[in-house]
Structures are given as structure tokens and as C-alpha cells.
Design a protein around this motif. Structure first.
Motif, short mmCIF file in Angstrom:
data_model
loop_
_atom_site.label_atom_id
_atom_site.label_comp_id
_atom_site.label_asym_id
_atom_site.label_seq_id
_atom_site.Cartn_x
_atom_site.Cartn_y
_atom_site.Cartn_z
N ALA A 98 51.36 66.58 55.63
CA ALA A 98 50.35 65.55 55.88
C ALA A 98 50.99 64.17 55.92
N ALA A 99 51.97 63.93 55.07
CA ALA A 99 52.66 62.65 55.04
C ALA A 99 53.43 62.40 56.33
N ARG A 100 53.82 63.49 57.02
CA ARG A 100 54.54 63.38 58.29
C ARG A 100 53.59 63.46 59.49
N GLY A 101 52.28 63.55 59.22
CA GLY A 101 51.30 63.61 60.29
C GLY A 101 51.12 64.99 60.89
N GLU A 102 51.66 66.02 60.24
CA GLU A 102 51.51 67.39 60.73
C GLU A 102 50.36 68.06 60.02
N LYS A 103 49.85 69.15 60.61
CA LYS A 103 48.70 69.84 60.04
C LYS A 103 49.08 71.26 59.60
N GLU A 130 41.78 73.59 59.17
CA GLU A 130 42.96 72.78 58.96
C GLU A 130 42.80 72.05 57.64
N GLU A 141 43.01 69.03 55.39
CA GLU A 141 43.02 67.56 55.47
C GLU A 141 43.36 67.01 54.11
N LYS A 142 44.31 66.14 54.03
CA LYS A 142 44.71 65.52 52.76
C LYS A 142 44.37 64.06 52.77
#
Length: 91
Positions: free
Chosen positions: A65-70, A88, A90-91
Motif C-alpha cells: 500500500a505504501a508503494r501504491g500497489e494493491k 482489494e 485498502e489501507k
């Protein structure tokens, strides 16, 4: 967990099992069967603080999530069938 190895453009897809307890309270490291690189999946003991944002990103879900991936969740049945739920995280 099913994952695709991204180390050195390996691209090998593999499935690994670990306990819920280790994922939520301990450390999980899995090894790619192809290139033998190890991947940190969860660190609740703080052993890899430099890799987990000073201990704030504790699971693979947090790290991605920190890297924008799911992350997609699914279910594995006793016959080996894997069903992706489409949910998915979501954080």
C-alpha cells in the motif's frame, strides 16, 4: 499466499502457506523456489525496521500500500482450488 517474485526479474509465481498467528504476531519470510531470494511478508517483532518504515509497515499489505500497489484476497479450498474474491485490501 500466491505471489510473483520480483527479485532480479525472476517472475516466478508460487504459493506459500503460513499460520495466521505468524502473520499477525510474528515474522514471515518466504523463499522463491526458482531464484531462492527471500521476501519479507510480515514483521511484528521489529527485526527488519529498515525494510518496514521504522517498524510502521508490518505486513506485506502495508508495504505494498505504501508503494501504491494493491493486494487481492482469495480463498484456497481443500482440493487445491483458489478463488480470488475480487476484494482489494485498502489501507
Amino acid at each position: 499466499m500466491t505471489m510473483t517474485c520480483t527479485a532480479n526479474d525472476c517472475g516466478h509465481r508460487s504459493t506459500h502457506e503460513f499460520t495466521k498467528r505468524s502473520y499477525q504476531k510474528g515474522i514471515v519470510i518466504i523463499q522463491c523456489p526458482s531464484c531462492k531470494n527471500r521476501h519479507l511478508i510480515a514483521d511484528h517483532l521489529g527485526w527488519f525496521k529498515e525494510s518496514t518504515g521504522e517498524g510502521k509497515l508490518r505486513t506485506i499489505e502495508d508495504l505494498l500500500a505504501a508503494r501504491g500497489e494493491k493486494v487481492q484476497r482469495g480463498k484456497k479450498y481443500d482440493d487445491g482450488t483458489i478463488e480470488i474474491t475480487g476484494d482489494e485490501v485498502e489501507k
